[in-house]
Write a protein that holds these residues in place. Structure first.
Motif, mmCIF file in Angstrom:
data_model
loop_
_atom_site.group_PDB
_atom_site.id
_atom_site.type_symbol
_atom_site.label_atom_id
_atom_site.label_comp_id
_atom_site.label_asym_id
_atom_site.label_seq_id
_atom_site.Cartn_x
_atom_site.Cartn_y
_atom_site.Cartn_z
ATOM 1 N N TRP A 78 0.813 -1.211 0.000
ATOM 2 C CA TRP A 78 0.000 0.000 0.000
ATOM 3 C C TRP A 78 0.852 1.269 0.000
ATOM 4 N N ASN A 79 2.053 1.209 0.566
ATOM 5 C CA ASN A 79 2.905 2.404 0.571
ATOM 6 C C ASN A 79 3.364 2.792 -0.826
ATOM 7 N N SER A 80 3.299 1.866 -1.774
ATOM 8 C CA SER A 80 3.721 2.192 -3.133
ATOM 9 C C SER A 80 2.575 2.702 -4.005
ATOM 10 N N ILE A 81 1.324 2.549 -3.542
ATOM 11 C CA ILE A 81 0.186 2.954 -4.381
ATOM 12 C C ILE A 81 -0.784 3.905 -3.693
ATOM 13 N N ALA A 82 -0.501 4.269 -2.456
ATOM 14 C CA ALA A 82 -1.403 5.154 -1.704
ATOM 15 C C ALA A 82 -0.563 6.049 -0.794
ATOM 16 N N VAL A 107 4.533 10.467 -9.799
ATOM 17 C CA VAL A 107 3.096 10.415 -9.520
ATOM 18 C C VAL A 107 2.392 9.606 -10.610
ATOM 19 N N CYS A 108 2.788 9.815 -11.861
ATOM 20 C CA CYS A 108 2.199 9.059 -12.974
ATOM 21 C C CYS A 108 2.475 7.562 -12.812
ATOM 22 N N ALA A 109 3.698 7.198 -12.450
ATOM 23 C CA ALA A 109 4.050 5.788 -12.246
ATOM 24 C C ALA A 109 3.268 5.195 -11.074
ATOM 25 N N MET A 110 3.088 5.975 -10.020
ATOM 26 C CA MET A 110 2.325 5.525 -8.849
ATOM 27 C C MET A 110 0.863 5.282 -9.230
ATOM 28 N N ARG A 111 0.297 6.198 -10.009
ATOM 29 C CA ARG A 111 -1.093 6.045 -10.473
ATOM 30 C C ARG A 111 -1.234 4.799 -11.343
ATOM 31 N N LYS A 112 -0.261 4.576 -12.207
ATOM 32 C CA LYS A 112 -0.301 3.409 -13.087
ATOM 33 C C LYS A 112 -0.244 2.123 -12.271
ATOM 34 N N GLY A 116 -3.259 -0.719 -11.780
ATOM 35 C CA GLY A 116 -3.029 -2.147 -12.001
ATOM 36 C C GLY A 116 -3.521 -2.970 -10.821
ATOM 37 N N VAL A 117 -3.292 -2.479 -9.612
ATOM 38 C CA VAL A 117 -3.800 -3.159 -8.409
ATOM 39 C C VAL A 117 -5.328 -3.138 -8.406
ATOM 40 N N TYR A 118 -5.919 -2.001 -8.777
ATOM 41 C CA TYR A 118 -7.382 -1.925 -8.870
ATOM 42 C C TYR A 118 -7.903 -2.990 -9.838
ATOM 43 N N GLN A 119 -7.287 -3.093 -11.014
ATOM 44 C CA GLN A 119 -7.751 -4.050 -12.012
ATOM 45 C C GLN A 119 -7.565 -5.498 -11.551
ATOM 46 N N LYS A 120 -6.526 -5.758 -10.767
ATOM 47 C CA LYS A 120 -6.261 -7.134 -10.315
ATOM 48 C C LYS A 120 -7.148 -7.550 -9.145
ATOM 49 N N TYR A 121 -7.440 -6.616 -8.222
ATOM 50 C CA TYR A 121 -8.115 -6.996 -6.978
ATOM 51 C C TYR A 121 -9.491 -6.375 -6.742
ATOM 52 N N PHE A 122 -9.804 -5.244 -7.332
ATOM 53 C CA PHE A 122 -11.000 -4.503 -6.930
ATOM 54 C C PHE A 122 -12.030 -4.285 -8.026
#
Length: 146
Positions: A78-82, A107-112, A116-122
């Motif tokens: 979570w520290n890498s995406i939030a 910031v762009c890389a973090m959003r990307k 990807g996490v959203y698409q995989k898990y949520f």
């Protein structure tokens, strides 16, 4: 600037007849924002619906929830995406975000990565269930190794 504007918008969304996403300035602004506020829910839990909403629109979640176990914590960094901000510092959010010293590319890389996490898990109930099962399997593997 975008987080401050989002925090000031409080009116409930209006449903659009032509879309599944509510037609409201909040969603329009959130979809154009780098960051989205995710406060703890009223019942002492993080509003998972708000977390998914922010992630689905491509904004980096700014999470205000002390001592909350984030979903899929065994599998997601979570520290890498939030951005995690202690609840007592919520009023300092804009200053904290400005002081992170992230470049636009970071910031762009973090959003990307976050999307990807959203698409995989949520993105769907089935993917959420797969994430739960994956987390249980990882916990079982860890327990066996101890």
């Amino acid at each position: 600037k975008d987080l401050m504007a989002l925090m000031e918008m409080k009116k409930p969304p209006k449903q659009s007849s032509s879309s599944t996403m509510p037609s409201d300035p909040y969603y329009s602004l959130l979809s154009q924002s780098s960051f989205g506020a995710v406060p703890r829910g009223n019942d002492n839990r993080l509003g998972t619906a708000r977390l998914v909403e922010v992630m689905s629109l491509g904004a980096i979640p700014v999470i205000y929830a002390d001592d909350w176990m984030l979903p899929f914590h065994h599998t997601i960094d979570w520290n890498s995406i939030a951005i995690l901000i202690p609840e007592h510092q919520a009023g300092d959010s804009v200053e904290i975000l400005l002081n992170t010293k992230r470049t636009a590319a970071e910031v762009c890389a973090m959003r990307k990565e976050m999307y990807g996490v959203y698409q995989k898990y949520f993105q769907s109930p089935e993917l959420m269930m797969n994430g739960i099962l994956e987390g249980l399997e990882l916990a079982n593997q860890k327990r066996r190794m101890e």
